[in-house]
Enzyme design. Sequence first.
Site, PDB file in Angstrom:
ATOM      1  N   LYS A   1       7.360  -4.607   1.521  1.00  8.20           N
ATOM      2  CA  LYS A   1       7.283  -4.010   0.198  1.00  8.20           C
ATOM      3  C   LYS A   1       8.619  -4.149  -0.531  1.00  8.20           C
ATOM      4  CE  LYS A   1       3.083  -2.458   0.793  1.00  8.20           C
ATOM      5  NZ  LYS A   1       1.933  -2.819  -0.058  1.00  8.20           N
TER       6      LYS A   1
ATOM      7  N   ASP B   1       5.563  -7.767  -1.601  1.00 10.25           N
ATOM      8  CA  ASP B   1       4.536  -7.059  -2.377  1.00 10.25           C
ATOM      9  C   ASP B   1       5.212  -6.012  -3.252  1.00 10.25           C
ATOM     10  OD1 ASP B   1       2.355  -5.666  -3.319  1.00 10.25           O
ATOM     11  OD2 ASP B   1       1.543  -5.154  -1.352  1.00 10.25           O
TER      12      ASP B   1
ATOM     13  N   GLU C   1       3.070 -10.428  -4.196  1.00  8.84           N
ATOM     14  CA  GLU C   1       1.781  -9.768  -4.378  1.00  8.84           C
ATOM     15  C   GLU C   1       1.878  -8.702  -5.458  1.00  8.84           C
ATOM     16  OE1 GLU C   1      -1.120  -7.064  -1.506  1.00  8.84           O
ATOM     17  OE2 GLU C   1       0.100  -8.676  -0.650  1.00  8.84           O
TER      18      GLU C   1
ATOM     19  N   GLU D   1      -6.205  -6.581  -4.868  1.00  5.26           N
ATOM     20  CA  GLU D   1      -6.612  -5.360  -4.173  1.00  5.26           C
ATOM     21  C   GLU D   1      -7.016  -4.254  -5.140  1.00  5.26           C
ATOM     22  OE1 GLU D   1      -3.294  -2.478  -2.695  1.00  5.26           O
ATOM     23  OE2 GLU D   1      -2.508  -4.485  -2.386  1.00  5.26           O
TER      24      GLU D   1
ATOM     25  N   ASP E   1     -10.694  -6.622  -1.869  1.00  4.92           N
ATOM     26  CA  ASP E   1     -10.574  -5.360  -1.146  1.00  4.92           C
ATOM     27  C   ASP E   1     -11.992  -4.881  -0.856  1.00  4.92           C
ATOM     28  OD1 ASP E   1      -8.612  -2.700  -0.812  1.00  4.92           O
ATOM     29  OD2 ASP E   1     -10.684  -2.229  -1.345  1.00  4.92           O
TER      30      ASP E   1
ATOM     31  N   HIS F   1      -7.029  -8.001   1.289  1.00  5.57           N
ATOM     32  CA  HIS F   1      -6.213  -6.806   1.438  1.00  5.57           C
ATOM     33  C   HIS F   1      -6.876  -5.900   2.469  1.00  5.57           C
ATOM     34  CE1 HIS F   1      -5.618  -2.477   0.140  1.00  5.57           C
ATOM     35  NE2 HIS F   1      -4.390  -2.853   0.421  1.00  5.57           N
TER      36      HIS F   1
END
Length: 446
Positions: A218, A246, A272, A301, A324, A351
């Site tokens: 992240k 992400d 992402e 997602e 997702d 995801h």
Amino acid sequence: MSKIVSVDVKDIRFPTSLQSDGSDAMHTDPDYSCAYVSVKIASGLEGYGLTFTNGRGTEVVVQAAKSLSALVVGKSVDDIYKDFGNFWRSLTSESQMRWIGPEKGVIHLATAAIINALWDLWGKIEKKPVWRLLADLSPEALVSCIDFRYLSNVITKEEALQLLKQGEAGKQDRIKVLLDKGYPCYTTQAGWLGYSDAKIKKLANKYMDLGYTAFKVKVGKNLQDDIKRLELIRSVIGWDKILMVDANQVWEVQEAIDWMKQLAKFKPLWIEEPTSPDDVLGHAQIAKALKPLGIAVATGEMCCNRVLFKQFLQAEALEYCQIDSARIGGVNEILSVYLMAKKLGVKVCPHAGGVGLCEMVQHLQMWDFASLSATSEGKVIEFVDQQHEHFVDPCIIKNAHYLAPRAPGYSTTMKTEAIENYEYPNGKEWQLMFSKGIFQDPTKVQ
């Protein structure tokens, strides 16, 4: 014929914020949760479905699912499965409730939970895991599950049928591969934003030892912190492993481009969700700017429906399509996204994580491999090691592969004790935390 006699909905929450599990630049204190739906037929057999939520607000999705249940109770499951596409439309196009969507937001999350429960039920009726149920459907039967409204300028029923017929060749061999080896995955477990450096290093080493060759981290809150974190991750996994990053929608478009130029030296495969999940043209601009750096864009997602996915695919705004299992309207709508991605040559890398998402999404990607794309090259499923212990048939990972589910259904049946402990707000664990002052009891808020 077996009629649906009841639809029950529960609010299930887990206190993941206490350990910063799931934390990212946008969602700093998530309590992983779900609206959990059970659909019972006259024989007593039940199907279970869910849609993932993040704590507060789950009660809103629960109420939406209860409101939709009037459209489901009394229906014959035989009739539903014979014409699943039209039944799906009857939920998403109810003349009054569609106004609070249409096909997006809370009402669509609730639709997903109900639809997922119906697929779990169908798998149990047929005594097959959902991935195998899907793979065993004829192309004609599978196409009949999909609502193609608004998609015909990209894919028609006839084109979808042709793609599925092409996928029949070698299907049984690919099913054997899934049963023998499973499907490859990557992990995000070492990359949560709220984790300390020591915890990140420990977890990265753990998953290296387990055979993982792809890791996601992240980013997006502080550039210098991101640089340090990626330096740390690369020092553990080396440069021969795949790294993804992400941002969870936190940046402006130009900010995303500028920020990623600073992280390009770490060779990320993709960025992402760099900006708003609804900004098709913004993603396209980012994708064009980062392509010379070898960085792809991944998103999906939080893409709200097949129509928005269609535009992302048309605009070449993503290179990796991240469906997702609970964000859009359940299995039926997700099938249409796979078909569009196949036609337009875009890789689907789902995801997962959250409550039950790994359990569900493995079925979808395995169906894709068996029946549609016929390859897993360049594709992986996300894996997050959280909340699996609460399911009767949790996903099983071996050698960084999801093993093919064998039990009938969609792997969405929760253990009785999980519901007793974590139903919100009256579950045993929540009552204990309220009594200790760890969380505030919502029933006592003035």
